[in-house]
Design an enzyme around this catalytic site. Structure first.
Site, PDB file in Angstrom:
ATOM      1  N   CYS A  67       0.829  -1.205   0.000  1.00 54.55           N
ATOM      2  CA  CYS A  67       0.000   0.000   0.000  1.00 54.55           C
ATOM      3  C   CYS A  67       0.868   1.262   0.000  1.00 54.55           C
ATOM      4  CB  CYS A  67      -0.924  -0.041   1.215  1.00 54.55           C
ATOM      5  SG  CYS A  67      -2.220   1.195   1.191  1.00 54.55           S
ATOM      6  N   CYS A  68       1.903   1.288   0.845  1.00 59.11           N
ATOM      7  CA  CYS A  68       2.803   2.451   0.867  1.00 59.11           C
ATOM      8  C   CYS A  68       3.538   2.571  -0.467  1.00 59.11           C
ATOM      9  CB  CYS A  68       3.819   2.336   2.000  1.00 59.11           C
ATOM     10  SG  CYS A  68       3.173   2.759   3.622  1.00 59.11           S
ATOM     11  N   CYS A  94       7.779   4.344   5.678  1.00 64.14           N
ATOM     12  CA  CYS A  94       6.925   3.939   4.554  1.00 64.14           C
ATOM     13  C   CYS A  94       7.748   3.635   3.306  1.00 64.14           C
ATOM     14  CB  CYS A  94       5.902   5.027   4.248  1.00 64.14           C
ATOM     15  SG  CYS A  94       6.632   6.574   3.694  1.00 64.14           S
TER      16      CYS A  94
HETATM   17  S1  SF4 Z   1       0.437   4.551   5.586  1.00 68.64           S
HETATM   18 FE1  SF4 Z   1       0.927   3.323   3.811  1.00 68.64          FE
HETATM   19  S2  SF4 Z   1      -0.127   1.368   4.234  1.00 68.64           S
HETATM   20 FE2  SF4 Z   1      -1.066   2.871   5.554  1.00 68.64          FE
HETATM   21  S3  SF4 Z   1      -2.835   3.565   4.384  1.00 68.64           S
HETATM   22 FE3  SF4 Z   1      -1.118   4.999   4.003  1.00 68.64          FE
HETATM   23  S4  SF4 Z   1      -0.202   4.314   2.121  1.00 68.64           S
HETATM   24 FE4  SF4 Z   1      -1.466   2.631   2.914  1.00 68.64          FE
END
Ligand code: SF4
Length: 212
Positions: free
Chosen positions: A94-95, A205
């Site tokens: 996700c990151c 991240c």
């Molecule tokens: S911190 Fe990273 S893993 Fe968490 S929601 Fe944001 S982008 Fe996604």
């Protein structure tokens, strides 16, 4: 590690920069550094990673400060966003999708990147340099500048108070480090301000990790 006066470093590096930018999550450090940069370069691009997972308070504060200061705000978004990827797959994926890839792609267009990282935020930042070349995945290197690397949280808050800078309201609820809503909680370790990030599963991240 020695510390240069942030304003001296800003003046020197901005004087040498052709296309500078700052990344901002609109946390206190970022806002304080933006305040300093604007004194020299009022139209400096302010890159915000719009991950689709931010607190509504963060987005409202971003918009309010952008209007008040006339910021040259640039929202960076994933080419193919995937809300909930942190849960469906992993926080790493996700990151990478919502932060690392859009930022590194955008940084291709700049030669100098200002960041409000501080050494005392986390063990992973303890050896942070105020100025260094940062290699992007394409192989291009840009100058990353961290003018307040040697500052403490107290220094940041004192600067904000002295300059009457309003801060993100989430601090009033006890948050000490604020990112995306699903990955931010009140810090379980009061001595570690970033202990509320990613439920203790990771420290970064990935946007400050250089390509090899
Ligand atoms: S911190 Fe990273 S893993 Fe968490 S929601 Fe944001 S982008 Fe996604």
């Amino acid at each position: 590690m020695t510390s240069t006066d942030p304003r001296e470093l800003i003046a020197r590096t901005l004087g040498q920069a052709a296309i500078p930018c700052i990344t901002s999550s609109f946390q206190a450090e970022c806002v304080v550094l933006t305040h300093m940069l604007r004194e020299v370069r009022p139209d400096i691009p302010v890159l915000f990673l719009d991950t689709f997972h931010h607190f509504p308070q963060t987005l409202a504060y971003r918009d309010e400060l952008t209007g008040r200061w006339g910021l040259n705000l640039i929202n960076l978004r994933a080419g193919a966003s995937s809300v909930g990827l942190w849960q469906a797959e992993s926080t790493e994926a996700c990151c990478k999708r919502h932060k690392v890839e859009p930022l590194f792609s955008a940084l291709e267009g700049y030669d100098t990147w200002f960041t409000a990282l501080r050494r005392d935020q986390s063990p992973s930042r303890a050896n942070l340099k105020e100025e260094e070349l940062f290699k992007l995945p394409s192989g291009k290197s840009i100058t990353r500048v961290a003018p307040i690397a040697g500052w403490t949280a107290k220094d940041v808050w004192a600067y904000a108070k002295q300059h009457q800078i309003p801060l993100l309201s989430l601090y009033e609820l006890g948050y000490t480090s604020i990112g995306c809503e699903p990955c931010t909680e009140l810090p379980p370790d009061p001595d570690n301000p970033r202990s509320g990030r990613w439920h203790g599963q990771k420290l970064e991240c990935g946007i400050h990790i250089q390509a090899k």
